[in-house]
Design a protein around this motif. Structure first.
Motif, short mmCIF file in Angstrom:
data_model
loop_
_atom_site.label_atom_id
_atom_site.label_comp_id
_atom_site.label_asym_id
_atom_site.label_seq_id
_atom_site.Cartn_x
_atom_site.Cartn_y
_atom_site.Cartn_z
N ALA A 1 33.80 62.50 5.51
CA ALA A 1 33.78 62.58 4.19
C ALA A 1 33.73 63.83 3.46
CB ALA A 1 32.76 61.63 3.83
N ASN A 2 32.72 64.58 4.03
CA ASN A 2 32.85 66.06 3.31
C ASN A 2 33.96 67.17 3.50
OD1 ASN A 2 30.61 65.30 2.17
ND2 ASN A 2 28.97 65.93 3.66
N ARG A 3 34.26 67.02 4.94
CA ARG A 3 35.23 68.14 5.09
C ARG A 3 36.60 67.73 4.82
NH1 ARG A 3 33.72 72.61 8.56
NH2 ARG A 3 31.45 72.74 7.98
N ALA A 4 36.91 66.47 4.65
CA ALA A 4 38.22 65.86 4.22
C ALA A 4 38.54 66.14 2.79
CB ALA A 4 38.61 64.61 4.75
N THR B 1 44.30 76.75 -8.51
CA THR B 1 43.85 78.40 -8.30
C THR B 1 44.22 78.78 -6.89
OG1 THR B 1 42.68 78.45 -10.36
CG2 THR B 1 42.75 80.42 -8.78
N ALA B 2 43.43 77.82 -5.92
CA ALA B 2 43.45 77.99 -4.72
C ALA B 2 44.84 77.98 -4.08
CB ALA B 2 42.39 77.39 -3.93
N GLU B 3 45.48 76.71 -4.76
CA GLU B 3 46.92 76.37 -3.94
C GLU B 3 47.95 77.28 -4.64
OE1 GLU B 3 47.73 73.96 -1.73
OE2 GLU B 3 45.80 73.05 -1.45
N THR B 4 48.00 77.58 -5.90
CA THR B 4 49.06 78.21 -6.32
C THR B 4 48.63 79.41 -7.10
OG1 THR B 4 48.67 77.01 -8.72
CG2 THR B 4 50.08 75.84 -7.03
N VAL C 1 42.99 71.98 5.03
CA VAL C 1 43.35 72.51 6.35
C VAL C 1 42.63 74.14 6.37
CG1 VAL C 1 44.96 73.35 7.95
CG2 VAL C 1 45.27 71.10 6.52
N VAL C 2 43.00 74.78 5.27
CA VAL C 2 42.70 76.19 5.33
C VAL C 2 41.18 76.52 5.43
CG1 VAL C 2 42.81 78.25 4.24
CG2 VAL C 2 45.00 76.85 4.27
N GLY D 1 39.80 77.95 8.45
CA GLY D 1 39.54 79.25 8.19
C GLY D 1 37.88 79.71 8.31
N GLY D 2 37.11 78.57 8.34
CA GLY D 2 35.75 78.59 8.18
C GLY D 2 35.04 78.66 6.78
#
Length: 137
Positions: free
Chosen positions: A22-25, A36-39, A4-5, A9-10
């Motif tokens: 398929a790519n963006r999901a 690292t991105a999540e937590t 989602v981000v 967020g681009g």
């Protein structure tokens, strides 16, 4: 939250990800980056310490000679832990809950084999200590 981000967020557009479902999901294929991105770095340190501790237990257990069938499980369990740590560098598949069950089963078996090996090694010493304290009384 990553997908989602990245889309709102681009970030996906700036990274050159093609605009189809398929790519963006799909989340990042590297689990270490995804954690690292999540937590944040604290989550990454936690994941690495969990993996490293189970690999260390496996190496300690591998160094012991366990003569029964449990000793035959150790190389397979240790190889599983090492391959999981390597494989999640290339796939996000570790984020599926089913694999958490398999990881927990493998980790539990490894710890159980190690605990059994250490308790069996301590048993003669405890018996000797009990005899020494009983004769001193």
């Amino acid at each position: 939250q990553y997908v989602v981000v990245a889309n709102t967020g681009g970030y996906s557009a700036r990274a050159g990800v093609a605009w189809n479902e398929a790519n963006r999901a799909a989340p990042v294929h590297d689990t270490y980056y995804l954690i690292t991105a999540e937590t944040g770095f604290l989550g990454l340190i936690g994941l690495i310490s969990i993996l490293a501790s189970f690999i260390a237990v496996g190496l300690r257990c591998f160094r012991r000679h366990i003569p029964d069938e449990r000793g035959e499980l150790v190389p397979g369990l240790l190889a599983t832990m090492v391959l999981v740590a390597i494989h999640i560098n290339f796939e996000f598949v570790f984020m599926h809950f089913v694999l958490h069950y398999l990881f927990a089963i493998t980790a539990g078996m490894l710890v159980a084999v190690y605990a059994g090996a250490t308790s069996r090694a301590k048993a003669p010493r405890l018996a000797q200590l009990r005899r020494a304290t009983a004769s001193a009384s």
